[in-house]
Enzyme design. Sequence first.
Site, PDB file in Angstrom:
ATOM      1  CB  SER A   1     -12.191  -2.696   9.858  1.00  0.00           C
ATOM      2  OG  SER A   1     -11.504  -2.058  10.829  1.00  0.00           O
TER       3      SER A   1
ATOM      4  CB  VAL B   1      -1.244 -11.719   8.257  1.00  0.00           C
ATOM      5  CG1 VAL B   1      -0.919 -10.848   7.203  1.00  0.00           C
ATOM      6  CG2 VAL B   1      -0.661 -13.205   7.799  1.00  0.00           C
ATOM      7  CB  ALA B   2       0.132  -7.314  11.611  1.00  0.00           C
TER       8      ALA B   2
ATOM      9  NE  ARG C   1      -1.827  -1.599   3.465  1.00  0.00           N
ATOM     10  CZ  ARG C   1      -2.314  -1.922   4.952  1.00  0.00           C
ATOM     11  NH1 ARG C   1      -3.727  -1.361   5.055  1.00  0.00           N
ATOM     12  NH2 ARG C   1      -1.910  -2.303   5.588  1.00  0.00           N
TER      13      ARG C   1
ATOM     14  CD  GLU D   1      -3.901   3.446  15.374  1.00  0.00           C
ATOM     15  OE1 GLU D   1      -2.934   3.127  16.276  1.00  0.00           O
ATOM     16  OE2 GLU D   1      -3.581   3.532  14.087  1.00  0.00           O
TER      17      GLU D   1
ATOM     18  CG  ASP E   1      -3.686  -4.584  13.393  1.00  0.00           C
ATOM     19  OD1 ASP E   1      -4.410  -4.614  14.187  1.00  0.00           O
ATOM     20  OD2 ASP E   1      -3.895  -3.814  12.368  1.00  0.00           O
TER      21      ASP E   1
ATOM     22  CG  HIS F   1      -1.840  -0.550  15.390  1.00  0.00           C
ATOM     23  ND1 HIS F   1      -3.171  -0.509  15.658  1.00  0.00           N
ATOM     24  CD2 HIS F   1      -1.634  -0.337  14.032  1.00  0.00           C
ATOM     25  CE1 HIS F   1      -3.753  -0.462  14.308  1.00  0.00           C
ATOM     26  NE2 HIS F   1      -2.902  -0.676  13.375  1.00  0.00           N
TER      27      HIS F   1
ATOM     28  CE  LYS G   1       0.807  -2.205   9.404  1.00  0.00           C
ATOM     29  NZ  LYS G   1      -0.503  -2.635  10.196  1.00  0.00           N
TER      30      LYS G   1
ATOM     31  CE1 TYR H   1      -5.537   2.547  10.319  1.00  0.00           C
ATOM     32  CE2 TYR H   1      -4.271   2.002   8.171  1.00  0.00           C
ATOM     33  CZ  TYR H   1      -5.427   2.142   8.767  1.00  0.00           C
ATOM     34  OH  TYR H   1      -6.658   2.180   8.102  1.00  0.00           O
TER      35      TYR H   1
ATOM     36  CG  ASP I   1     -20.427  -6.947  19.670  1.00  0.00           C
ATOM     37  OD1 ASP I   1     -19.488  -6.996  18.837  1.00  0.00           O
ATOM     38  OD2 ASP I   1     -20.700  -6.363  20.820  1.00  0.00           O
TER      39      ASP I   1
ATOM     40  CB  SER J   1     -19.551 -11.675  23.369  1.00  0.00           C
ATOM     41  OG  SER J   1     -18.673 -12.307  23.393  1.00  0.00           O
TER      42      SER J   1
ATOM     43  CB  VAL K   1      -9.159  -9.656  12.193  1.00  0.00           C
ATOM     44  CG1 VAL K   1      -9.394  -8.063  11.480  1.00  0.00           C
ATOM     45  CG2 VAL K   1      -9.971 -10.462  11.082  1.00  0.00           C
ATOM     46  CB  ALA K   2      -7.652  -7.756  17.089  1.00  0.00           C
TER      47      ALA K   2
END
Length: 374
Positions: free
Chosen positions: A133, A297-298, A15, A117, A268, A95, A74, A93, A197, A218, A265-266
């Site tokens: 996302s 994979v992040a 990207r 984010e 990162d 994090h 990133k 991003y 959830d 959840s 998916v979380a």
Amino acid sequence: MRIGLPKEIKPNENRVGLTPAGVQALIKAKHSVFVESDAGVGSGIEDESYQEVGATIVYSTAEAWDVDMVVKVKEPLESEYQYFKENMILFTYLHLAANPELTQALLDAKVSAIAYETVQLKDKSLPLLSPMSEIAGRRAPVIAANFLEKQYGGMGILLSGVPGTERAHVVVVGAGVAGLNAAKIADGMGARVTILDVNLPRLKYIDDTSPNIQTLYSNEENLYNCIQTADVLISTVLIPGSRAPKLVKEYMVKDMQPGSVIIDVAIDQGGSVETIDKVTTLDDPIFTKYGVIHYSVANMPGAVPNSSTFALTNATQPYVIALANKGLKACLKDKALLKGVNLINGAITYESVAQTMDFELKDAKEEITNFLAI
């Protein structure tokens, strides 16, 4: 303002932080843009496309960073820390709650760091995180379907099944943007889908609009019971700017079926699955633990860089223009952008980052005001 667009160096990250259209808007606003050569090639954008709209192509990473504001995708890697300097604005991003080493390097250099984010609108939505996302969520069931195949150590089942056979059971944890997209794609692929959830209005919305998807509140018991029968587990839990909570416990994973697949998916933001203790890459995306395939994979959207770049820059461009035109004053005029400010001139201004570093939390508005007065 001098704006730099360095080439991403994270493995398999193709990207880029600005498209030619974004550069053109900055040039028209009388700013200078310095694009590192081949920064956009992975997204199908050649250097000539940037040159045609007025950008300057530079042939070293140092030149792309020797600017007033750096726009990336990133978080910077360790080899890029040497380019940090006082008064620089970094917009990407970050994090930081999951990366104390990067946080300290930015603090030491007194970089003003604004994280995609944590930019947050009044309705609590995250406009610069949502596009990625959506992509990560939509890719997750496709990835899972692949790794369920026997040659990867999977169960050897088809996500949709065929007449006379059972469909795969896909369990999605978290009904936010990524989770809802994952559930819808899995449903569209013919899987049996359960989504969990704690947000009851969100579950009601899903129940009303996607009746084939089973919704569950959840809690640990419901999650454990679902995971025991899951062929695929997609965890998407997110707390803006904070480390992801470890909702999927090790004992739950131990009781999953051999050859089942987990996608976090979380990752990162530290990951939400206890058995995932490392970040993988697109080159080597999986590992197996307790007989379960783990995918962590992040930069999942990095595998589809053309779509990802344009989706991301559609969202970031207005904020980039505002920062270029007004500098940090833009954050004082836009409450959403103000929430994106994580660090200012050696001070931490985002709560979860301050907690991670065990540093004093400073008020972003006050720190920006003081900084601009210097």
